[in-house]
Design a protein around this motif. Structure first.
Motif, short mmCIF file in Angstrom:
data_model
loop_
_atom_site.label_atom_id
_atom_site.label_comp_id
_atom_site.label_asym_id
_atom_site.label_seq_id
_atom_site.Cartn_x
_atom_site.Cartn_y
_atom_site.Cartn_z
N ASN A 20 98.16 26.19 -20.08
CA ASN A 20 98.13 25.20 -19.00
C ASN A 20 98.93 25.68 -17.79
O ASN A 20 98.50 25.51 -16.64
CB ASN A 20 98.70 23.85 -19.48
CG ASN A 20 97.61 22.88 -19.90
OD1 ASN A 20 96.58 23.30 -20.40
ND2 ASN A 20 97.83 21.60 -19.68
N GLN A 44 105.49 28.83 -25.32
CA GLN A 44 105.98 27.51 -24.92
C GLN A 44 104.83 26.54 -24.72
O GLN A 44 104.66 25.97 -23.63
CB GLN A 44 106.80 27.63 -23.64
CG GLN A 44 108.14 28.30 -23.89
CD GLN A 44 108.94 28.44 -22.64
OE1 GLN A 44 109.13 27.49 -21.89
NE2 GLN A 44 109.40 29.66 -22.38
N ARG A 46 102.71 23.45 -24.48
CA ARG A 46 103.14 22.11 -24.06
C ARG A 46 102.31 21.03 -24.73
O ARG A 46 101.08 21.13 -24.79
CB ARG A 46 102.93 21.92 -22.56
CG ARG A 46 103.64 22.91 -21.69
CD ARG A 46 103.23 22.61 -20.26
NE ARG A 46 103.74 23.61 -19.33
CZ ARG A 46 103.39 23.67 -18.07
NH1 ARG A 46 102.54 22.80 -17.57
NH2 ARG A 46 103.90 24.59 -17.28
N TYR A 62 93.89 27.84 -28.31
CA TYR A 62 94.71 27.28 -27.22
C TYR A 62 93.94 27.58 -25.94
O TYR A 62 93.82 28.75 -25.54
CB TYR A 62 96.09 27.93 -27.18
CG TYR A 62 96.72 28.05 -28.56
CD1 TYR A 62 97.10 26.92 -29.27
CD2 TYR A 62 96.88 29.30 -29.16
CE1 TYR A 62 97.64 27.02 -30.54
CE2 TYR A 62 97.42 29.42 -30.43
CZ TYR A 62 97.79 28.27 -31.12
OH TYR A 62 98.31 28.39 -32.38
N VAL A 63 93.40 26.54 -25.33
CA VAL A 63 92.45 26.72 -24.24
C VAL A 63 92.82 25.81 -23.07
O VAL A 63 93.20 24.66 -23.28
CB VAL A 63 91.03 26.25 -24.69
CG1 VAL A 63 89.99 26.60 -23.66
CG2 VAL A 63 90.67 26.81 -26.03
N SER A 64 92.68 26.32 -21.85
CA SER A 64 92.82 25.45 -20.67
C SER A 64 91.65 25.69 -19.73
O SER A 64 91.19 26.83 -19.59
CB SER A 64 94.13 25.74 -19.93
OG SER A 64 95.22 25.44 -20.76
N GLY A 116 94.83 18.23 -29.96
CA GLY A 116 95.47 17.42 -28.93
C GLY A 116 95.05 17.92 -27.56
O GLY A 116 94.78 19.11 -27.37
N GLY A 134 94.02 20.99 -21.02
CA GLY A 134 94.46 21.91 -22.08
C GLY A 134 94.12 21.34 -23.44
O GLY A 134 94.30 20.14 -23.68
C1 BTN Z 1 99.22 16.83 -27.39
O1 BTN Z 1 100.43 16.62 -27.30
O2 BTN Z 1 98.55 16.29 -28.26
C2 BTN Z 1 98.54 17.76 -26.42
C3 BTN Z 1 98.61 19.18 -26.86
C4 BTN Z 1 97.92 20.15 -25.94
C5 BTN Z 1 98.13 21.58 -26.39
C6 BTN Z 1 97.29 22.52 -25.58
S1 BTN Z 1 97.28 24.14 -26.27
C7 BTN Z 1 96.49 24.75 -24.83
C8 BTN Z 1 97.14 24.06 -23.64
N1 BTN Z 1 98.31 24.78 -23.20
C9 BTN Z 1 99.44 24.09 -23.42
O3 BTN Z 1 100.58 24.50 -23.15
N2 BTN Z 1 99.14 22.89 -23.96
C10 BTN Z 1 97.72 22.72 -24.13
#
Ligand code: BTN
Length: 258
Positions: A20, A44, A46, A62-64, A116, A134
């Motif tokens: 993200n 890291q 998020r 892990y995708v954005s 998530g 993300g």
């Molecule tokens: C949640 O808290 O449920 C949301 C999680 C989101 C995780 C994804 S992994 C790819 C993208 N990059 C990040 O740092 N976070 C999101």
């Protein structure tokens, strides 16, 4: 992959801080809508509400995705609901598992979290400059890789199916389904989003505890507003509407104690 724009430009990393964070920086530099940032691991990752997203290598997605919808910023919440529907459909398609949604946008399998979504936005002069969606999806993760505190509430496709799945194929289904949802979000009347979301919801009709910056509130999740906010009614009849927050599904016996 049957997408028009999603993933047509793709930045792939072995190890990165957060997809993200990279997507937001690329969007700021003018990267095209639909650009995807994909990482094998994140240092890291998020999560929502300032939490961490555990992101070990070789197992998950892990995708954005960078987006620039021509929509009112107040409707962004509906897009996260819509994206969650896309993620649930992709999981059903690729793994034939019954995905359900915990408000606002957690994807659950058998009541455990498997995916998530985190939406981050840049708003300027009352307009959306860009959004970054993300998604973290637990694919081949073994439960042992998780901290003990999460092992009962989190799962992966491998844990549920008993075998590995191809991450690339899942990514393809995910991007296809998300693009379909995004097209509807941009072009269709917004009530359509709720019509797709509500049947997948595990939260509606349940007793829930909602933690939000304004405090905690326990009651029955009775419905959604037109903007996708959650309506929670206490046993004394008082109602509160939540735009964001952390929802816990509580068993009726717990609720009675509250
Ligand atoms: C949640 O808290 O449920 C949301 C999680 C989101 C995780 C994804 S992994 C790819 C993208 N990059 C990040 O740092 N976070 C999101």
């Amino acid at each position: 992959m049957k997408t028009e724009r999603f993933g047509r430009t793709l930045h792939l990393y072995d190890r990165i801080e957060s997809t993200n964070a990279v997507a937001l920086a690329l969007a700021e530099q003018g990267a095209a809508e639909g650009t995807v940032i994909l990482a094998d691991s994140q240092t890291q990752g998020r999560g929502r509400m300032g939490r961490r997203w555990i992101s070990p290598p070789n197992v998950n997605l892990y995708v954005s995705i960078i987006l620039r919808p021509d929509r009112d910023p107040d409707r962004i919440g509906l897009w996260t609901l819509s994206a969650a529907v896309g993620a649930a459909r992709a999981i059903e398609q690729a793994a034939a598992l019954p995905a359900r949604l915990k408000w606002p946008n957690d994807v659950l399998i058998h009541h455990k979290k498997i995916s998530g979504l985190l939406l981050e936005s840049a708003i300027q002069g009352g307009e959306i400059k860009h959004l970054v969606l993300g998604i973290g999806l637990n694919v081949n993760l073994f439960r042992e890789l998780l901290p003990e505190s999460l092992r009962d509430s989190v799962t992966s496709l491998r844990e549920e199916l008993g075998h590995e799945l191809d991450r690339i194929e899942l990514l393809q289904r995910l991007l296809e389904q998300l693009e379909l949802q995004y097209q509807s979000f941009r072009t269709e009347p917004l009530h359509k989003i709720l019509e797709a979301y509500v049947p997948l919801s595990d939260t509606l009709g349940q007793t829930v505890r909602v933690r939000s910056p304004g405090g905690e509130w326990t009651g029955k999740a009775t419905g959604l507003t037109a903007d996708g906010d959650l309506i929670v009614q206490r046993t004394d009849g008082r109602e509160k509407v939540f735009r964001s927050g952390d929802v816990i599904h509580v068993r009726p016996s717990h609720a009675a104690r509250d």
